[in-house]
Scaffold this active site. Structure first.
Site, short mmCIF file in Angstrom:
data_model
loop_
_atom_site.label_atom_id
_atom_site.label_comp_id
_atom_site.label_asym_id
_atom_site.label_seq_id
_atom_site.Cartn_x
_atom_site.Cartn_y
_atom_site.Cartn_z
N ASP A 64 0.78 -1.26 0.00
CA ASP A 64 0.00 0.00 0.00
C ASP A 64 0.81 1.31 0.00
O ASP A 64 1.78 1.43 0.74
CB ASP A 64 -0.85 0.10 1.27
CG ASP A 64 -1.57 -1.17 1.63
OD1 ASP A 64 -1.50 -2.12 0.87
OD2 ASP A 64 -2.20 -1.17 2.70
N GLU A 246 -10.51 -2.23 4.32
CA GLU A 246 -9.16 -1.75 4.63
C GLU A 246 -8.96 -0.37 4.00
O GLU A 246 -9.67 0.02 3.08
CB GLU A 246 -8.11 -2.71 4.04
CG GLU A 246 -8.23 -4.14 4.54
CD GLU A 246 -7.12 -5.05 4.02
OE1 GLU A 246 -6.57 -5.81 4.83
OE2 GLU A 246 -6.79 -5.03 2.83
C1 FRU Z 1 -3.92 -3.54 2.74
C2 FRU Z 1 -3.30 -3.98 4.06
C3 FRU Z 1 -3.64 -3.00 5.16
C4 FRU Z 1 -2.52 -3.20 6.13
C5 FRU Z 1 -1.35 -3.47 5.21
C6 FRU Z 1 -0.32 -4.41 5.75
O1 FRU Z 1 -3.29 -4.06 1.64
O2 FRU Z 1 -3.76 -5.27 4.38
O3 FRU Z 1 -4.91 -3.19 5.72
O4 FRU Z 1 -2.31 -2.10 6.95
O5 FRU Z 1 -1.89 -4.00 4.01
O6 FRU Z 1 0.80 -4.45 4.94
#
Ligand code: FRU
Length: 539
Positions: A64, A246
């Protein structure tokens, strides 16, 4: 991935394995005395797959985008980063800077995991008025808010292993000091409790933070970024729910061409995107400083479709917007992670894994009673046009090559064109090479669908989820006119239909670069109009 948390757990267990494996590989190479082969392989991968104009870290795993802000002429992009391997591992915040969001400079890692946990996704704001009190000697503090993911807690079966924390920077985002009273928001027993996105709410003069909490989002407010009050929740009854919510983002945005301002809530969900795996839905409504309420017209849209999607391609996830964009600029600038949890760790690049989408400007339009959040590549991309080919019209008798690699480099290109007399027919655009790889997209005007087909686009068997379907998107307002804009890099295609009202973003891995771009249709009277083809050169 049904259970994302188990997924993270499995990944951590795998890290040890990956380490042993990579040491093993190194030994093998050395034993064979074939360092050169390894070097050639790396350089072949660089040549064939390292994007020309999309951000990738030099090495290792990225997911992300995090903490994006603009300050003093620089755009900052942080990202979920595992510096010791090319699959997901203990998360850090990597960092890159740019003066234009296109040419990025990778910076030293910004935030490292510590005893409280791994550093999961979050955001950063420029605390211009020093509400946090972290500023010293007139220096404006940048405050980041992120999720701590505590592995020990997760392994012990606790529910409260994700908490929210802050860190501040007094050198414009280059180095960060973690707040000594972290976490600032403890967890009262919500297993998936993460990805804080903070904005300054001008109308209500307070900080608002949106947090993902399993099947909904929670809104918090604060006057100083340290103490947070839970205001409300949204979403349990709306939108797509066959996956985990998310990386939310809530922001006000003007309705294009109107006096009205609405609030848009982006929510990524994994799995359950329209074409499988990870995707981002959005909601349009109003926010009164405490509560988000759906707009009544948008509610109608949700009655027709369970969810409204930002991008119908399979590779635009966890995207959020930049903070502190100057008022006189006023754009809502977005970037997403160009991959999908279904196969992100398996894609055939070894040195680095995954890239970001092209940064995009979001606009909220209202067609009759229907809201559309459109995306277009940021205008800064045009600074890098090194060659332009314009063709006013092109008559297509069923099949036509529009452009070839000898005229323009098809791995760093934008193609724009218009079709003004669409019939009830199929219009299939294809990139192909002499290896036989084909990447197609287009419009099935019989079924009223756009599509993107990477099933024969090159290396596809590394995951059985990668090319199991042809991605589709509904044509919501059928018309006999269509505008297409396509961005193609070495391993990605971003198709923007009708000024980005429908978007499809996907990655692909051809065996060789594509050599020609053509169209096929049984419409014998097709004329392509206003064709503009641009090549980008970054260095
Ligand atoms: C989204 C996610 C978020 C989390 C991160 C962990 O892709 O699952 O919810 O903070 O990636 O790397």
């Amino acid at each position: 991935m049904k259970n994302k948390k188990a997924y993270y757990g499995i990944h951590l267990l795998l890290i040890a394995g990956v380490f042993v494996f990579s040491v093993g590989c190194k030994n093998n190479i050395e034993k064979k005395g074939s360092k050169e082969i390894a070097a050639t392989e790396i350089s072949a991968e660089e040549q064939l797959y390292r994007p020309n104009f999309h951000f990738t870290p030099k090495a290792n795993w990225m997911n992300d985008p995090n903490g994006m802000f603009y300050f003093n002429g620089t755009y900052h992009l942080y990202y979920q980063y595992y510096p010791d391997g090319n699959v997901w591992g203990p998360m850090h915040w990597g960092h890159a800077t740019s003066t234009n969001m296109i040419a990025w400079e990778e910076e030293p890692i910004a935030i490292y995991p510590d005893d409280l946990g791994l550093i999961f996704s979050g955001s950063a704001v420029v605390d211009v008025n020093n509400t946090s009190g972290f500023g010293k000697d007139g220096i404006v503090p940048i405050v980041a808010m992120y999720t701590y993911h505590n592995m020990k807690g997760e392994q012990a079966g606790d529910l409260d292993f994700q908490t929210q924390a802050i860190a501040y920077s007094l050198d414009e985002g280059m180095t960060w000091v973690k707040y000594d009273k972290n976490p600032v928001i403890p967890n009262s027993g919500i297993k998936d409790f993460r990805d804080p996105k903070v904005i300054w709410d001008v109308d209500h003069s307070k900080w608002i933070m949106t947090l993902a909490a399993g099947d909904k989002v929670l809104f918090y407010s604060s006057l100083n970024l340290r103490e947070w009050i839970l205001e409300s929740s949204f979403g349990a009854a709306f939108g797509q729910h066959d996956g985990m919510w998310e990386c939310p983002d809530l922001f006000p945005i003007k309705v294009s061409g109107q006096d009205e301002t609405k609030w848009v809530l982006l929510v990524s969900i994994n799995p359950a995107a329209p074409n499988g795996g990870s995707g981002t839905q959005y909601f349009v409504g109003d926010f009164d400083g405490q509560k988000f309420t759906l707009d009544t017209d948008f509610k109608q849209q949700l009655q027709q479709d369970r969810a409204v999607w930002l991008d119908y391609g399979r590779d635009n996830y966890a995207g959020v917007t930049w903070s502190n964009i100057p008022k006189k600029d006023g754009r809502k600038l977005f970037i997403g992670w160009m991959s999908n949890w279904e196969y992100a760790r398996d894609v055939p690049t070894e040195t680095w894994r995954s890239a970001m989408t092209i940064p995009r400007e979001l606009k909220l339009k209202k067609n009759e009673k229907e809201f559309v959040l459109s995306s277009a590549p940021v205008s800064e991309l045009s600074k890098y046009v090194s060659k332009t080919i314009v063709k006013e019209t092109l008559t297509v008798n069923n099949q036509k090559t529009i452009i070839t690699q000898s005229e323009i480099d098809l791995s760093r290109v934008r193609i724009q064109l218009e079709m003004n007399h669409l019939k009830s027919d199929k219009y299939d655009f294809t990139f192909q090479n002499s290896f036989g790889d084909r990447l197609s997209f287009g419009i099935d005007n019989i079924k009223k669908q756009y599509y993107l087909n990477r099933q024969n686009s090159g290396k596809v068997t590394f995951s059985d989820k990668f090319a199991n379907t042809i991605s589709k998107a509904p044509i919501k307002n059928p018309s006999n006119m269509l505008k297409i804009g396509v961005l193609v890099d070495k391993t990605s295609i971003e198709v923007f239909y009708n000024d980005g009202e429908t978007i499809m973003t996907e990655i692909f891995f051809p065996n060789e670069p594509f050599e020609a771009f053509s169209i096929n249709t049984s419409d014998a009277a097709l004329i392509l109009e206003n064709i503009k083809i641009e090549e980008f050169q970054l260095n």
